[in-house]
Design a protein around this motif. Sequence first.
Motif, PDB file in Angstrom:
ATOM      1  N   UNK A 421       0.838  -1.200   0.000  1.00  0.00           N
ATOM      2  CA  UNK A 421       0.000   0.000   0.000  1.00  0.00           C
ATOM      3  C   UNK A 421       0.873   1.250   0.000  1.00  0.00           C
ATOM      4  N   UNK A 422       2.013   1.206   0.699  1.00  0.00           N
ATOM      5  CA  UNK A 422       2.954   2.328   0.634  1.00  0.00           C
ATOM      6  C   UNK A 422       3.479   2.526  -0.774  1.00  0.00           C
ATOM      7  N   UNK A 423       3.785   1.417  -1.457  1.00  0.00           N
ATOM      8  CA  UNK A 423       4.257   1.514  -2.840  1.00  0.00           C
ATOM      9  C   UNK A 423       3.160   2.096  -3.717  1.00  0.00           C
ATOM     10  N   UNK A 424       1.944   1.657  -3.481  1.00  0.00           N
ATOM     11  CA  UNK A 424       0.812   2.199  -4.245  1.00  0.00           C
ATOM     12  C   UNK A 424       0.672   3.700  -4.014  1.00  0.00           C
ATOM     13  N   UNK A 425       0.864   4.148  -2.776  1.00  0.00           N
ATOM     14  CA  UNK A 425       0.826   5.588  -2.506  1.00  0.00           C
ATOM     15  C   UNK A 425       1.909   6.316  -3.297  1.00  0.00           C
ATOM     16  N   UNK A 426       3.089   5.737  -3.366  1.00  0.00           N
ATOM     17  CA  UNK A 426       4.155   6.366  -4.154  1.00  0.00           C
ATOM     18  C   UNK A 426       3.788   6.403  -5.634  1.00  0.00           C
ATOM     19  N   UNK A 431       2.360   8.848 -10.337  1.00  0.00           N
ATOM     20  CA  UNK A 431       1.822   8.228 -11.549  1.00  0.00           C
ATOM     21  C   UNK A 431       2.937   7.635 -12.407  1.00  0.00           C
ATOM     22  N   UNK A 432       3.972   7.119 -11.736  1.00  0.00           N
ATOM     23  CA  UNK A 432       5.112   6.499 -12.409  1.00  0.00           C
ATOM     24  C   UNK A 432       4.724   5.066 -12.783  1.00  0.00           C
ATOM     25  N   UNK A 433       4.430   4.846 -14.061  1.00  0.00           N
ATOM     26  CA  UNK A 433       3.972   3.531 -14.510  1.00  0.00           C
ATOM     27  C   UNK A 433       5.035   2.457 -14.319  1.00  0.00           C
ATOM     28  N   UNK A 687      -3.803  26.761  -6.289  1.00  0.00           N
ATOM     29  CA  UNK A 687      -3.147  26.522  -7.577  1.00  0.00           C
ATOM     30  C   UNK A 687      -2.781  25.045  -7.668  1.00  0.00           C
ATOM     31  N   UNK A 688      -3.093  24.449  -8.801  1.00  0.00           N
ATOM     32  CA  UNK A 688      -2.816  23.030  -9.011  1.00  0.00           C
ATOM     33  C   UNK A 688      -1.997  22.869 -10.289  1.00  0.00           C
ATOM     34  N   UNK A 689      -0.894  22.148 -10.173  1.00  0.00           N
ATOM     35  CA  UNK A 689      -0.058  21.814 -11.329  1.00  0.00           C
ATOM     36  C   UNK A 689      -0.125  20.314 -11.554  1.00  0.00           C
ATOM     37  N   UNK A 690      -0.411  19.909 -12.785  1.00  0.00           N
ATOM     38  CA  UNK A 690      -0.519  18.493 -13.120  1.00  0.00           C
ATOM     39  C   UNK A 690       0.789  17.995 -13.719  1.00  0.00           C
ATOM     40  N   UNK A 691       1.350  16.960 -13.129  1.00  0.00           N
ATOM     41  CA  UNK A 691       2.569  16.362 -13.678  1.00  0.00           C
ATOM     42  C   UNK A 691       2.282  15.200 -14.616  1.00  0.00           C
ATOM     43  N   UNK A 692       1.059  14.651 -14.574  1.00  0.00           N
ATOM     44  CA  UNK A 692       0.778  13.440 -15.348  1.00  0.00           C
ATOM     45  C   UNK A 692      -0.469  13.531 -16.207  1.00  0.00           C
ATOM     46  N   UNK A 693      -1.217  14.605 -16.104  1.00  0.00           N
ATOM     47  CA  UNK A 693      -2.442  14.722 -16.884  1.00  0.00           C
ATOM     48  C   UNK A 693      -3.567  13.847 -16.389  1.00  0.00           C
ATOM     49  N   UNK A 694      -3.524  13.440 -15.122  1.00  0.00           N
ATOM     50  CA  UNK A 694      -4.585  12.602 -14.562  1.00  0.00           C
ATOM     51  C   UNK A 694      -5.849  13.429 -14.356  1.00  0.00           C
ATOM     52  N   UNK A 695      -7.007  12.778 -14.250  1.00  0.00           N
ATOM     53  CA  UNK A 695      -8.240  13.520 -13.950  1.00  0.00           C
ATOM     54  C   UNK A 695      -8.094  14.302 -12.654  1.00  0.00           C
TER      55      UNK A 695
END
Length: 764
Positions: A421-426, A431-433, A687-695
């Motif tokens: 679950x920690x890995x999933x949080x990372x 959003x590192x595939x 202010x929100x900056x998107x690094x991955x283009x996620x919803x």
Amino acid sequence: MTDITRRTMLGGALAGVAAAGFTPSASAVENDFALGGLDWQGFLASADLVWRKMPKTWYEGPFLGNGFLGSGIYAEPGRNAVRFNVQHSEVQDHRPEFGSLFGLARLPIGHFTLEPVGAITGIDWRMDLWNAELRGMITTAAGSLSVRAIVHTGQSLLAVDIEPTEGERGFEWVFHPAEAVSPRTDPKFGKPPPAGYTANPPATRETSGDTRLSVQSLLAGGEHVTAWREVARGSKRTLYTSVAWSHPRKTAAREALKAVRRAESFDVLATGHRRWWHDYYRRSFLSIPDARLQSFHWIQLYKVASAARKEAPVMATCGPWLEPTPWPATWWNLNVQLEYWLIHGSNHLELDAVSHALGEYRANLTSQVAEPYQHDSAGIPRTTDMTLLNGVAGTNSGFPVGIPGEETPTPEVGNLTWALHNVWLSYRHTMDRRLLRDTLFPLLRKAINYYLHFLAPGPDGKLHLPPTFSPEYGVNAPDCNYDLALIRWGCRTLLESAAELRIDDPLARRWREVLATLVPYPADADGYMIGAGVPFAKSHRHYSHLLQIYPLYEITWERPEYRQIIETSLDHWVGFEGALQGYTFTGAASMSAQMLRGEKAEFYLGELQRRYIQPNTMYKESGPVIETPLSAAQSLHDMLVQSWGGVIRLFPAVPAKWADAALRDFRTQGAFLLSASRQRGKTRWVKITSEAGAPCVLRTDLEGELAVRDRWGRPKRWRRLPNGDVQLDLRRGEEAVVHRAGDRPDLEIRPVPANGDATPWGMP
């Protein structure tokens, strides 16, 4: 370890930092501009720990570290001297036949004593967080000693610079090697070692030119070596100390010698060291009106970077600062998970040793389950060494992965799933595939496979689990809530991950079947039970039976049908005084934050500080442990920002007395960087900056018509969802500023006014 100082000198500040595996998202100049030219040194100085009384224990004194080498500093018991401990997170034994708590245990190295000429009459020390440096004065009957000390961020090097007055020129440094034996053998812990276990041979002293060495050979091969030398420059004398470890070869002496011989002057060393720390702090910013809690938060950021690096061993129970302890190993049924949660929101994924270690040593995890299941399963024992091995298990030497339905070994089986679950949080925060594909999905698949061997339908048509163990309640229970929560989270995450990776997994049908037919969580009038037929009926520090509420968010306050059982379960758990401990209150604070109860969350964090946190923000339970203060920083994060379930919740559980708050580059799930200002009890802008283009879905108290624009002031597409949330259209690399229409907010982030003065941490 990576030596960044030499590279920094050759390649410039950012080149050196990048060489250490740390890549700032923006330059220091850009970060300071975003913060209105913040005086970082002055701001962090308000959080510095201060000592005007001599600390006597690890729980009171300053601490220095770099994830590998660590030093805790306090009075030498019974002597007119100051102790500088020398410990290292890689130094362990290598005798698996005696288990993880003896044969693979962390081994103590030793300590230096700074021995002045005259009797110590006073001290005035400051732990300078901004520069990660201890400095101050020791006053004696013969004069004084001006002290500066660092553990260099990129070298295995403790440097202590002393400038004495005339009467103290004769001060001395003395090294005291420790016995190379598991700290668990200390009779005061009542944990007798296995038959045949003996200490390693005494360390030997060697000299090489002006450098002295303490060479500790190990019975299993290999060695660890402490090397030190003193260099006089004018009126100053600098002690340089390095520790190196090698196994099975004996190459540590060469490495330790090299480190101390190439050490530059203290000021030159400090230059590269400071540069790393300055860039580290500037990756995010947080300010609240509670000055004492704000200082605590920044000290935890200092602490976690002193104790963790991606390439370093996963933190053992006391980090790199090994002290007498019954727990000289890495503990996976709560400690590890809590230690690393704060790295996500604070934007410090460069410290994620959990994901790194699970990826690096994944083959070892297959060997940790019983042989009949190794073909398709994996698990992690309660206790391991740095390579995730447990060694031979015994009553007192280690706790292996159990087998559901069998009393021996203790059937504690969910720890790998919880660690993942920690890995999933990372993954969710970056959003590192690659992390999803290479580590999380294949390991989670094996962890859930282990459960699938034991799930079986009952007369009610539901899938049931044989008795397992809920950490650390002490009673085995069928349909154990600890495991049911992890099974549900694991199957759901596997299905979502397979869809994201476009994997047509043959087990997907089975995962769906489990989600559809797994028995409901056992509960009674007091809320969630330990398991079927086993009520929560005694005081217990651990919230293992409540993981479905936090941190898994499988059962949430946003579902009205769950509110009564969440409230009942929390009140019943915390209401049992007697065995509660510090992390009871961090868990209760985070659950209260999910319930949108800011005052209650603040109360629990207040109780934690009043009842459990030590003067230097460390923590103890029978011995030194560090997970609880670090998890308290995450509880504060949960009050300010939550981002589970695809929604970013801004200031969801802020107490009314915190009328103002400020965040900059707070990292959320979906790989967003969030900056925001709360003023006079209301959100002013975000202010929100998107690094991955996620919803991107945002929940705030910004009501009515909104202005949503990009960094150039152009309107951005957005829409208000039926429940009032705001959905933003952000592609990778885009940002949006959101505020009330007609408002013209100042977008600079500044420290917010304090509600009152706060006593510094330490012993002022």
